[in-house]
Design an enzyme around this catalytic site. Structure first.
Site, short mmCIF file in Angstrom:
data_model
loop_
_atom_site.label_atom_id
_atom_site.label_comp_id
_atom_site.label_asym_id
_atom_site.label_seq_id
_atom_site.Cartn_x
_atom_site.Cartn_y
_atom_site.Cartn_z
N ALA A 274 0.78 -1.24 0.00
CA ALA A 274 0.00 0.00 0.00
C ALA A 274 0.81 1.29 0.00
CB ALA A 274 -0.95 0.01 1.20
N ALA A 275 2.04 1.27 0.50
CA ALA A 275 2.81 2.53 0.57
C ALA A 275 3.03 3.09 -0.84
CB ALA A 275 4.14 2.27 1.26
N PRO A 276 3.01 4.42 -0.98
CA PRO A 276 2.90 5.45 0.06
C PRO A 276 1.49 5.77 0.53
CG PRO A 276 3.24 6.49 -2.05
CD PRO A 276 3.31 5.01 -2.31
N CYS A 394 3.89 -0.97 -12.17
CA CYS A 394 4.28 0.25 -12.90
C CYS A 394 5.43 -0.07 -13.84
CB CYS A 394 4.62 1.40 -11.95
SG CYS A 394 5.95 1.05 -10.79
#
Length: 455
Positions: A274-276, A394
């Site tokens: 989940a970060a950021p 990504c």
């Protein structure tokens, strides 16, 4: 870390010559270009702060570091044409000084040629005085005649040099997309990325919008991600609105990944890596106060920062956890939605972090794909029957995208591809079997995302 520190201290103990603060900071920052320890921008920010650069010098240092990172491959290839024994024969510090000077002469019209030459020669002299004459001679040739033709390279090697991307990347892209699309994506990668933002859900949308306008910002609605904007303003992170937490940075592609889940009010959702936290905030907006969100991250520091960021959302639970071990023991109840934005080669964010291209290899991609498969298999069985799992990365390598999904669907036949529901034209434009975004076609980070349903 010790060896790097010793090397930097040794370089700094050499005699120094007259060099502007911006160029000295840029030279120091570029030591990290090929190293895995940290992204260049945090390194540059720290060095700029230590040097107490003025706003003008700070902008120049940023342009030099990011510009050299983008054009390194092209400049080195042309410099090889001017050096009898090639760039590889030079000490690392001399190479940095030479490329830094060449970048200014070729790409920065407002930099006086004599300043670029003289200060680069001084930086080379600090690195190794016996190469000073050679550096001066080469830079003066470029100043007078420009870069020489690339006569010693052919085929993919020449294309890689022209596009300033690694040869292995160019070969893979040409095989998959063709030569022209490869050129389009590489050329887009060599441009700065827009600053895309979202507003905090804790403050009224219009209030944040009005404050940004008062601060002199230009806001343009994003093309696809409703509620997001492109922000144009000088020194955005110094704005009062940012310090107050009224908005946060999130690329349009990342915003769309959260929207792809089509999470509903009351859903129980797991954001695995989940970060950021940008996707978690979007999911919290979608599930409302009746929903539940579990946000986890493998890294303790990131998990702490994530917890601080989500502390004002009572429906969010945050913990440090390795998703490859499945859900945390206290969170075994199945989820309506799972978002796995898996760690990857990050080749889709080259516009923001141009150094990534020089730090990755095909071996890295294979290692990433192996970890992605393990993560996907571990989290998938925590999904409800009828629930939706989003797998995203990504990057755009075949190994980390469609290959991972094809293998998963063979191993887990109870999962099927599930396109977004409804008549929203957004997904008709962006989702054909998967969502595949790139800088050339969409002006976003490169992202791949696919929806899977458990039957």
């Amino acid at each position: 870390y010790g060896e790097r520190s010793d090397r930097m201290n040794a370089e700094r103990s050499r005699p120094t010559f007259k060099v502007s603060p911006a160029r000295r900071v840029a030279m120091d920052a570029l030591r990290s270009l090929f190293e895995e320890e940290a992204f260049l921008q945090p390194v540059l920010a720290s060095l700029a702060a230590d040097a107490q650069l003025s706003s003008t010098d700070r902008r120049l240092a940023w342009e030099l570091v990011l510009g050299v990172s983008r054009r390194w491959g092209t400049l080195v290839a042309h410099l090889d044409e001017l050096l009898t024994q090639g760039v590889d024969s030079l000490p690392a510090g001399v190479t940095r000084a030479l490329v830094l000077g060449a970048y200014q002469l070729v790409y920065l019209d407002r930099i006086p040629g004599y300043a670029a030459v003289n200060e680069s020669v001084n930086l080379a002299k600090e690195a190794d005085q016996k190469f000073t004459g050679g550096v001066n001679k080469v830079l003066k040739v470029i100043l007078e005649s420009g870069l020489p033709e690339l006569t010693s390279l052919k085929g993919d090697k020449k294309l890689a040099a022209e596009l300033s991307h690694p040869e292995w990347w160019v070969k893979a892209q040409v095989k998959r997309r063709g030569r022209e699309k490869t050129k389009e994506i590489a050329e887009a990668n060599n441009q700065p990325a827009p600053l895309s933002i979202r507003f905090s859900p804790h403050v009224g949308h219009q209030e944040t919008f009005d404050q940004l306008l008062k601060e002199g910002a230009e806001l343009t609605p994003l093309r696809w991600a409703r509620g997001g904007y492109t922000l144009k303003v000088d020194r955005p992170f110094s704005l009062s609105s940012h310090r107050q937490g009224l908005w946060y940075v999130q690329d349009e592609a990342s915003q769309l990944v959260a929207k792809l889940s089509q999470a509903q009010h009351g859903d129980r959702v797991w954001d695995v890596c989940a970060a950021p936290g940008g996707k978690s905030i979007s999911l919290l907006e979608m599930i409302g106060e009746e929903g539940e969100l579990l946000s986890t991250d493998l890294h303790p520091r990131k998990a702490r920062e994530l917890a601080a960021r989500l502390r004002t959302f009572p429906q969010a639970t945050v913990c440090q956890h390795n998703g490859a071990d499945g859900a945390p023991s206290a969170q075994q109840r199945p989820f309506d939605k799972i978002l796995l934005d898996a760690p990857c080669s990050a080749l889709g964010v080259i516009r923001r972090h141009p150094e990534i291209r020089w730090r990755r290899s095909q071996r890295d991609i294979k290692r990433a794909a192996k970890k992605q498969r393990k993560l996907l298999e571990a989290v998938a069985l925590h999904l409800k029957v009828g629930g939706i799992l989003i797998y995203s990365v990504c990057t755009d390598t075949k190994e980390e995208t469609s290959d991972v999904i094809d293998d998963f669907l063979l191993a887990f036949p109870e999962f099927v591809l599930s396109p977004p529901k409804g008549n929203d034209s957004l997904w008709g434009d962006l989702y054909q079997g998967a969502m595949e975004l790139n800088a050339a076609d969409h002006n976003t980070d490169g992202f791949y995302a696919v929806r899977l349903m458990r039957t």
